[in-house]
Design a protein around this motif. Structure first.
Motif, PDB file in Angstrom:
ATOM      1  N   UNK A 146       0.808  -1.214   0.000  1.00 19.30           N
ATOM      2  CA  UNK A 146       0.000   0.000   0.000  1.00 19.30           C
ATOM      3  C   UNK A 146       0.846   1.272   0.000  1.00 19.30           C
ATOM      4  N   UNK A 147       2.140   1.133   0.224  1.00 23.00           N
ATOM      5  CA  UNK A 147       3.001   2.317   0.238  1.00 23.00           C
ATOM      6  C   UNK A 147       2.988   2.996  -1.127  1.00 23.00           C
ATOM      7  N   UNK A 148       3.073   2.174  -2.183  1.00 16.52           N
ATOM      8  CA  UNK A 148       3.028   2.695  -3.548  1.00 16.52           C
ATOM      9  C   UNK A 148       1.672   2.357  -4.150  1.00 16.52           C
ATOM     10  N   UNK A 149       0.948   3.342  -4.677  1.00 16.44           N
ATOM     11  CA  UNK A 149      -0.360   3.040  -5.300  1.00 16.44           C
ATOM     12  C   UNK A 149      -0.224   1.962  -6.369  1.00 16.44           C
ATOM     13  N   UNK A 154       1.721  -1.077 -11.379  1.00 14.95           N
ATOM     14  CA  UNK A 154       1.408  -1.660 -12.686  1.00 14.95           C
ATOM     15  C   UNK A 154       2.167  -0.959 -13.799  1.00 14.95           C
ATOM     16  N   UNK A 155       2.371   0.355 -13.664  1.00 13.58           N
ATOM     17  CA  UNK A 155       3.170   1.080 -14.651  1.00 13.58           C
ATOM     18  C   UNK A 155       4.607   0.572 -14.649  1.00 13.58           C
ATOM     19  N   UNK A 156       5.158   0.378 -13.450  1.00 12.66           N
ATOM     20  CA  UNK A 156       6.529  -0.108 -13.345  1.00 12.66           C
ATOM     21  C   UNK A 156       6.668  -1.529 -13.896  1.00 12.66           C
ATOM     22  N   UNK A 157       5.616  -2.330 -13.749  1.00  8.77           N
ATOM     23  CA  UNK A 157       5.658  -3.711 -14.228  1.00  8.77           C
ATOM     24  C   UNK A 157       5.198  -3.853 -15.675  1.00  8.77           C
ATOM     25  N   UNK A 176      -2.854  -6.801  -7.781  1.00  6.81           N
ATOM     26  CA  UNK A 176      -2.527  -5.559  -7.093  1.00  6.81           C
ATOM     27  C   UNK A 176      -3.765  -4.718  -6.777  1.00  6.81           C
ATOM     28  N   UNK A 177      -4.908  -5.370  -6.561  1.00  7.48           N
ATOM     29  CA  UNK A 177      -6.130  -4.613  -6.261  1.00  7.48           C
ATOM     30  C   UNK A 177      -6.870  -5.120  -5.033  1.00  7.48           C
TER      31      UNK A 177
END
Length: 308
Positions: A146-149, A154-157, A176-177
């Motif tokens: 939860x630290x990173x939205x 998903x953008x990073x992956x 991730x949801x």
């Protein structure tokens, strides 16, 4: 027989005074259904969703153009009787592409939303019931995620799943949801694990998994149903946003997000390229939100003022 005795006999024979067998209590599912029946917003949302699903999957079979087919004589044309939503710069039919994109967005949302709820139910109930180091470990892991939205995760992956099909995107959306709902399930499970019926099942030697399936999760089913419904909205929004910025569905596949991205630059000069996909997306999300709102009020009337 005295007068009082005669009156007592007559009263006992009166059908209005005959006490029948005790009526069975109404089940929770039937009670929820009766509440839903009286909510117009539920029926409006359900009717729109059914129409959209039928339209998305049957509409292409009733239309003359396919999403990839080009019409070189009618490029950049507005809506006509031949091309109902107009065409893009290379002559592809926007109506056919909108239906194809709607199919993709519906499938992704209807899979990723409930799947995320299922993960939240399993992880949250396990952590809340077992407690101890298991609860602390899972809680630490959830807080870390939860630290990173999830959108930025998903953008990073995206380099991982961009080269794969849209199915990989669906899986990543579900993975991730689930964190916020898992926290809610974890808290609810903590309050349920010391109830008498849970203690009795534990003393009888019932396995942990069976206790979770039979006693814990059914008692938080209302929260899970609401979360799964609204999770569909979140998944569609996430997919649309990722695809809009180029991190989601990749060409030649089409989604509502890719159509909006293609139409943004021409929103003023060729508005049909942007307006039609945007209208379909707004109506879809609004209809699902109506159903989720009605389910919330039907399952838990104290959650807000019943506007049905």
């Amino acid at each position: 027989m005295t007068i009082a005795q005669e009156e007592a006999v007559e009263a006992s024979l009166d059908p209005a005074n005959v006490v029948g067998p005790a009526r069975r209590p109404m089940s929770r599912n039937r009670l929820v259904w009766l509440r839903l029946k009286g909510m117009p917003r539920f029926w409006v949302g359900a009717a729109v969703i059914i129409f959209i699903i039928v339209w998305a999957f049957i509409g292409p079979a009733l239309y003359a153009w396919s999403p990839t087919e080009r019409d070189p004589l009618n490029m950049n044309m507005g809506p006509t009787m031949i091309h109902w939503f107009g065409t893009n710069a290379i002559g592809q039919d926007l109506y056919a592409q909108t239906l194809s994109g709607l199919q993709k967005s519906l499938v992704i949302g209807l899979i990723a939303g409930p799947a995320a709820t299922l993960i939240a139910a399993v992880v949250g109930s396990t952590a809340g019931y077992l407690g101890g180091w298991v609860d602390k470990s899972i809680g630490w892991f959830v807080h870390l995620l939860l630290v990173i939205p999830s959108f930025f995760i998903l953008v990073l992956l995206s380099p991982i799943y961009k080269g794969l099909s849209w199915v990989a995107l669906t899986i990543f959306l579900a993975i991730f949801s689930w964190m916020i709902m898992a926290q809610v399930v974890r808290s609810q499970t903590r309050s349920l694990r010391n109830r008498d019926f849970v203690r009795a099942a534990r003393y009888m030697g019932m396995p942990t998994g069976q206790i979770l399936r039979r006693h814990i999760i059914p008692n938080i089913a209302s929260l899970l149903i609401i979360d799964a419904t609204l999770g569909v909205v979140s998944a569609i929004m996430a997919e649309t946003s990722l695809s809009y910025f180029g991190f989601g569905v990749q060409k030649p596949d089409v989604s509502l997000g890719t159509l909006l991205a293609d139409g943004t630059a021409a929103a003023l000069t060729r508005p049909w390229l942007f307006v039609f996909p945007a209208m379909v997306l707004i109506i879809l999300l609004f209809a699902i939100s109506l159903i989720g709102d009605a389910l919330r009020d039907a399952i838990d009337p104290t959650s807000g003022v019943n506007r049905g």
